[in-house]
Design an enzyme around this catalytic site. Sequence first.
Site, PDB file in Angstrom:
ATOM      1  N   ASP A 112      72.223 -45.165  52.941  1.00  0.00           N
ATOM      2  CA  ASP A 112      71.815 -44.168  53.956  1.00  0.00           C
ATOM      3  C   ASP A 112      71.721 -44.528  55.345  1.00  0.00           C
ATOM      4  OD1 ASP A 112      70.554 -41.528  54.713  1.00  0.00           O
ATOM      5  OD2 ASP A 112      70.629 -41.116  52.637  1.00  0.00           O
ATOM      6  N   HIS A 116      66.905 -39.042  57.870  1.00  0.00           N
ATOM      7  CA  HIS A 116      67.666 -38.683  56.563  1.00  0.00           C
ATOM      8  C   HIS A 116      67.325 -39.317  55.312  1.00  0.00           C
ATOM      9  CE1 HIS A 116      71.513 -38.139  54.145  1.00  0.00           C
ATOM     10  NE2 HIS A 116      71.602 -36.755  54.856  1.00  0.00           N
ATOM     11  N   SER A 145      72.873 -33.443  50.555  1.00  0.00           N
ATOM     12  CA  SER A 145      72.315 -34.650  50.711  1.00  0.00           C
ATOM     13  C   SER A 145      70.748 -34.714  50.092  1.00  0.00           C
ATOM     14  CB  SER A 145      72.036 -35.033  52.296  1.00  0.00           C
ATOM     15  OG  SER A 145      73.204 -35.318  52.801  1.00  0.00           O
TER      16      SER A 145
END
Length: 551
Positions: free
Chosen positions: A85, A307, A476
């Site tokens: 990521d 994220h 995601s």
Amino acid sequence: MAYPLSARLRLLGFSFLLPALASAQSTPPSVSAPTTVAAPVPAAPQWYLLDAEQDGGVMGVSVTRAYQELLQGKASTPVVVAVIDAGIDTTHADLRRVLWRNPREIVSNGQDDDQNGYADDVRGWNYLGGADGRNINQEALEETRLLARLQPLYKGKTRTAVPTAKRAEYDLYLKVKKSYEAKVKENVEQLQNYRQAYAENAQGAEGLRVALGVARLDTATLRTPPTQDPELRQVSRGIYQMLVQTGFASMDDVLMEMKKGLQETQDQQEYGLNLQFNPRPIVGDQPDNVKQRDYGNRDVTGPDALHGTHVAGIIGADRENREGILGIAPNVQLMAVRAIPDGDERDKDVANAIRYAVDNGAQIINMSFGKYYSPQRPAVEEAIRYADQKGVLLIHSAGNENNDLDKTLQYPAPVFQSGQRIPNMITVGASARLNDESLAADFSNFGKTQVDVFAPGHQIYSTLPGGKYGNLSGTSMAAPVVTGIAATLKSYFPQLTAAQLKRIILASAQPVHTKVRQPGSTKLIDFAELSSTGGIVNLYRAVQLAQQPTP
């Protein structure tokens, strides 16, 4: 990167406030004293852990029920899960204890103690950093990089003027050019819309705040507005319902999200679609050399870990510290591998990230990213095959452009170039909370053959950098739900192979036949037509299946 551009803004319709707000009087007609009330925490912020049968039809994946009825008192074993990521906040209180620790590496001595090619890789590795400690944050889109390379070779030429051996590359140039120009046009229009929407809503919100005589337009205030004016009460209740529906606590949060969307759109123009932008010298590698492994640095957090931190929390936030949230997996070790920038990831980095994770003991890899061009696809597929040989399961997000992947592949694709289905990968679409027309998240990609299964990916509450928590939406978020389920199964049933984990997860998915809006349209379609399983993953059913004798 495979998450929507401020995805929840689509649900808001941008200028959702009534026109009356913009002209609200500066002197409130009939209000009580200004009031500030903290927005209440939702009764079940982690709705995705709930069970549709026991929890009022909420379309969760039955995590709480599985632990209470099937797994209570059973012993779990450690499972290493790699998160490829943008980075993970390694200081977060809900993640610190569950982070992977390289047992063969001595902290900060500048040496490659375990001789794996990476010095001081205590928590993982960063393929987006340079030896001097600098890091890439923004990157160009793959279309941009391809066009920047191909345009000098083919601009102004006809196909017949190109040598036969180069015509396939010429055709790629034309395809990329068309895609790039469409994205530039879309970006210009979106930037204009975002600017107008933000200005209108900021003005309207300020007008209402002044009219009500309050400091903050949160759900508590808007539910029972301090006014007897019927128009203001109607407007307040309308915004309250919008906030509840979309998961925001206040208008301040909405405006912050809109401002973020505006900034992301500006960044797309400045970096993602900029033909001259190339941050790769920061890394100092040879970008076209897919065999190169010796680059990067040890900084697994990077400049923007939002994220990856959110993804990590969904999978395995600490279940024993009695604070924050509950990760899905009980005994996980999260390995951080930073390879995904704000923009499109590079195939070389993805391939190396997969190999690093496999070589350092990962049993499951979460891959919440994707793009639509893959110039070094063979290198990625070679790494995926390597992971399969080592028994490692890959979980990949389907993407957020409401595309039918049966018609348009997103990479890493669920099939090899040969057409063979990748045996150790699960591709995941995103579902929402309620079993109604909105069950398939509006942004989610889908595909009857190319998407395996759906999982909750709308308004998912998880860890954020700086010790915070909040909602994000995207496939995601759906992928780590499946990764968490896979890790839970592997923890309680360690004998299961990657192939068996995949079979159990897909076979135990809860079929759903609700008529839903096909993502990106108003067309109603059977939810079961959006993926090969036709269902949503379910831990309770998966544990039941895992308990049965292995065929």
